[in-house]
Write a protein that holds these residues in place. Structure first.
Motif, short mmCIF file in Angstrom:
data_model
loop_
_atom_site.label_atom_id
_atom_site.label_comp_id
_atom_site.label_asym_id
_atom_site.label_seq_id
_atom_site.Cartn_x
_atom_site.Cartn_y
_atom_site.Cartn_z
N SER A 44 35.55 46.46 67.16
CA SER A 44 35.92 45.08 67.46
C SER A 44 34.77 44.38 68.18
CB SER A 44 37.16 45.06 68.36
OG SER A 44 36.81 45.54 69.66
N PRO A 45 34.71 43.05 68.09
CA PRO A 45 33.66 42.33 68.83
C PRO A 45 33.70 42.61 70.32
CG PRO A 45 34.67 40.88 67.20
CD PRO A 45 35.50 42.14 67.23
N ALA A 46 34.91 42.66 70.91
CA ALA A 46 35.02 42.89 72.35
C ALA A 46 34.45 44.24 72.75
CB ALA A 46 36.49 42.79 72.78
N TRP A 47 34.79 45.29 71.98
CA TRP A 47 34.27 46.63 72.29
C TRP A 47 32.77 46.68 72.07
CZ3 TRP A 47 31.68 50.90 70.52
CH2 TRP A 47 31.86 52.09 71.25
N SER A 48 32.30 46.04 71.01
CA SER A 48 30.87 46.05 70.71
C SER A 48 30.06 45.34 71.78
CB SER A 48 30.62 45.40 69.34
OG SER A 48 31.23 46.13 68.30
N ILE A 49 30.60 44.25 72.32
CA ILE A 49 29.92 43.54 73.42
C ILE A 49 29.86 44.42 74.65
CG2 ILE A 49 30.13 41.62 75.04
CD1 ILE A 49 31.37 40.00 72.69
N GLY A 84 31.39 23.27 55.30
CA GLY A 84 32.53 22.70 54.58
C GLY A 84 33.69 23.65 54.36
N VAL A 85 33.60 24.90 54.81
CA VAL A 85 34.73 25.82 54.68
C VAL A 85 35.18 26.25 56.07
CG1 VAL A 85 34.11 26.66 52.39
CG2 VAL A 85 33.18 27.80 54.39
N GLU A 86 36.41 26.68 56.16
CA GLU A 86 36.99 27.02 57.45
C GLU A 86 36.32 28.26 58.03
OE1 GLU A 86 41.35 28.13 59.38
OE2 GLU A 86 41.23 27.26 57.37
N GLY A 87 36.01 28.21 59.32
CA GLY A 87 35.41 29.37 59.97
C GLY A 87 33.94 29.52 59.65
N GLY A 88 33.42 30.71 59.92
CA GLY A 88 32.01 30.98 59.67
C GLY A 88 31.78 32.47 59.56
N GLY A 89 30.53 32.83 59.33
CA GLY A 89 30.18 34.24 59.27
C GLY A 89 30.46 34.90 57.95
N ARG A 90 30.82 34.11 56.94
CA ARG A 90 31.14 34.71 55.65
C ARG A 90 30.01 34.49 54.65
NH1 ARG A 90 36.18 32.23 56.82
NH2 ARG A 90 35.73 30.59 55.32
N ALA A 102 26.08 40.09 64.30
CA ALA A 102 26.94 40.35 63.14
C ALA A 102 27.64 39.10 62.63
CB ALA A 102 27.98 41.41 63.48
N GLN A 103 28.18 38.29 63.55
CA GLN A 103 28.97 37.15 63.11
C GLN A 103 28.95 36.05 64.17
OE1 GLN A 103 32.96 38.16 61.92
NE2 GLN A 103 33.12 36.39 60.60
N SER A 104 28.97 34.81 63.70
CA SER A 104 28.88 33.68 64.62
C SER A 104 30.17 33.49 65.41
CB SER A 104 28.58 32.40 63.84
OG SER A 104 28.63 31.27 64.69
N GLU A 105 30.01 33.32 66.72
CA GLU A 105 31.17 33.07 67.57
C GLU A 105 31.61 31.60 67.46
OE1 GLU A 105 32.58 34.07 72.12
OE2 GLU A 105 30.45 33.79 71.73
N HIS A 106 30.65 30.71 67.34
CA HIS A 106 30.94 29.27 67.24
C HIS A 106 30.13 28.67 66.09
CE1 HIS A 106 33.01 29.58 71.05
NE2 HIS A 106 31.92 30.04 71.63
N PRO A 107 30.62 28.74 64.84
CA PRO A 107 29.87 28.17 63.71
C PRO A 107 29.59 26.69 63.93
CG PRO A 107 31.76 29.45 62.95
CD PRO A 107 31.91 29.31 64.43
N LEU A 108 28.38 26.26 63.59
CA LEU A 108 28.05 24.85 63.73
C LEU A 108 28.81 24.03 62.70
CD1 LEU A 108 24.18 24.88 64.35
CD2 LEU A 108 26.05 25.05 66.00
N PRO A 109 29.40 22.93 63.08
CA PRO A 109 30.25 22.14 62.17
C PRO A 109 29.46 21.26 61.21
CG PRO A 109 30.21 21.09 64.30
CD PRO A 109 29.39 22.35 64.44
N LYS A 143 21.34 28.26 69.84
CA LYS A 143 21.85 29.01 71.00
C LYS A 143 23.36 28.86 71.13
CE LYS A 143 17.57 28.60 73.64
NZ LYS A 143 16.88 27.88 74.75
N ASN A 144 23.89 27.69 70.77
CA ASN A 144 25.32 27.45 70.87
C ASN A 144 26.13 28.21 69.82
OD1 ASN A 144 24.99 25.72 73.03
ND2 ASN A 144 24.91 23.88 71.77
N ALA A 145 25.46 28.65 68.76
CA ALA A 145 26.15 29.37 67.68
C ALA A 145 26.06 30.88 67.91
CB ALA A 145 25.52 29.02 66.33
N LYS A 146 26.06 31.27 69.14
CA LYS A 146 25.88 32.67 69.56
C LYS A 146 26.54 33.67 68.61
CE LYS A 146 26.77 35.69 73.51
NZ LYS A 146 25.44 36.28 73.53
N MET A 147 25.78 34.71 68.26
CA MET A 147 26.26 35.73 67.32
C MET A 147 26.86 36.91 68.08
SD MET A 147 25.22 34.33 64.38
CE MET A 147 25.02 35.54 63.09
N LEU A 148 27.98 37.41 67.57
CA LEU A 148 28.64 38.56 68.17
C LEU A 148 28.11 39.86 67.55
CD1 LEU A 148 32.29 37.20 68.07
CD2 LEU A 148 30.76 37.29 70.06
N PRO A 149 28.00 40.94 68.35
CA PRO A 149 27.52 42.21 67.82
C PRO A 149 28.64 43.01 67.15
CG PRO A 149 27.95 42.44 70.15
CD PRO A 149 28.24 40.99 69.80
#
Length: 330
Positions: free
Chosen positions: A236-241, A308-314, A280-287, A181-187
């Motif tokens: 954009s994520p903001a417009w999609s939300i 192990g790589v910077e960011g998430g959703g890739r 579509a993509q994680s807002e807060h990738p789990l570390p 739930k904490n790794a909420k995905m953006l549309p």
């Protein structure tokens, strides 16, 4: 072990292949009619549209090695097209950021290759996990069967699906459910456009600023694509939300207007379709790399793990997370 993998995107197919190579018996369940998840290509009479993941890069040594292997097999190729930054029709170079790769002849082709040799059950949506002694049964929903069926028993279950879809299946593991739930995905709303004539734009892709759109790409500029002027535009994520529940026709009108404004081209398309990605993509990738409960034998992997790589959703996150889970299980 007999292991069920839920999800046939890149992460699910990777963990399934790896575990099968390690000697496990693996069954993959996929709710859609095809594999590849968000590495999707929609086929039309005008040609294909990569309307999900647009390309991928490789930063870690392990993924670079895998991409090199895929390249030798002819599964992927570099996309060397000029990419720019757009502001109301004015563009400037986006600079260099390493080699960008695409699957050929469409982004979903990689998933199709990875699915070879795997037992993949398509149009089978897993809606619940049910304990069965020390094993698991899957409650499965299918469009062709009126009532839900059970599959299993399985010694272990692995979820390789978006975080928002994984959370409800993790009722028996509340700590895992909370992390999902904490790794909420953006549309993301995606617009696919086909034109009768070339727009004659001097770039193959662009990050769009100050717009409803965040990205546009000339699909036929990618290697081994069918000829014809085809563009993909992603909101954009903001417009999609804000417009998540927008009527598709209204969303199409608004995004088409934004495409015209961003490119400065007012040529009208002969084909225009939208697709809404709810996750579509994680807002807060789990570390972490992945999740695995060795007692209950339930695991989770995907592109919403940092791995192990910077960011998430890739795509790289999806691959490394899957490898990490397979290695942990052994």
């Amino acid at each position: 072990m007999h292991i069920a993998v839920v999800g046939a995107g890149l992460s699910g197919l990777t963990v399934a292949r790896q575990l099968q190579a390690q000697g496990h018996h693996v069954t993959v369940f996929e709710k859609s009619a095809g594999v590849s998840g968000r590495m999707s290509t929609r086929q039309t009479e005008l040609g294909g549209f990569d309307h999900g993941a647009q390309y991928f890069t490789a930063s870690s040594d392990r993924f670079k090695k895998e991409v090199s292997d895929w390249k030798k097999l002819g599964w992927v190729a570099p996309w060397n097209e000029k990419l720019v930054s757009l502001d109301h029709g004015q563009f400037k170079s986006a600079g260099k950021s390493g080699t960008r790769y695409v699957a050929i002849p469409g982004m979903n082709a990689l998933g199709k290759q990875l699915a070879h040799g795997l037992d993949v059950r398509k149009t089978q949506q897993v809606v619940a996990l049910e304990a069965y002694g020390e094993q698991w049964l899957l409650k499965v929903k299918s469009e062709t069967v009126a009532i839900d069926a059970s599959a299993g028993p399985f010694d272990a279950v692995l979820l390789a699906i978006p975080a928002d879809q994984a959370a409800p299946l993790l009722c028996a593991l509340p700590a895992f459910a909370e992390q999902a739930k904490n790794a909420k995905m953006l549309p993301c709303w995606t617009l696919m456009l086909g034109f009768q004539t070339s727009l004659e734009l001097p770039y193959g892709g662009a990050w769009v600023n100050q717009s409803r759109l965040s990205w546009i790409a000339k699909d036929n500029s990618k290697p081994e694509r069918r000829s014809g002027e085809r563009w993909v535009a992603q909101a954009s994520p903001a417009w999609s939300i804000e417009h998540l529940e927008e009527d598709p026709e209204r969303a199409k009108e608004k995004l088409l207007k934004a495409f015209h404004e961003a490119t400065g081209s007012w040529i009208q398309p002969i084909h225009a379709v939208v697709h809404r990605w709810r996750f579509a993509q994680s807002e807060h990738p789990l570390p972490v790399d992945c999740l695995w409960d060795k007692n209950q034998k339930v695991g989770v992997c995907g592109d919403w793990f940092a791995a192990g790589v910077e960011g998430g959703g890739r795509i790289e996150n999806a691959f490394l997370s899957a490898l990490a889970l397979a290695k942990t299980i052994g």
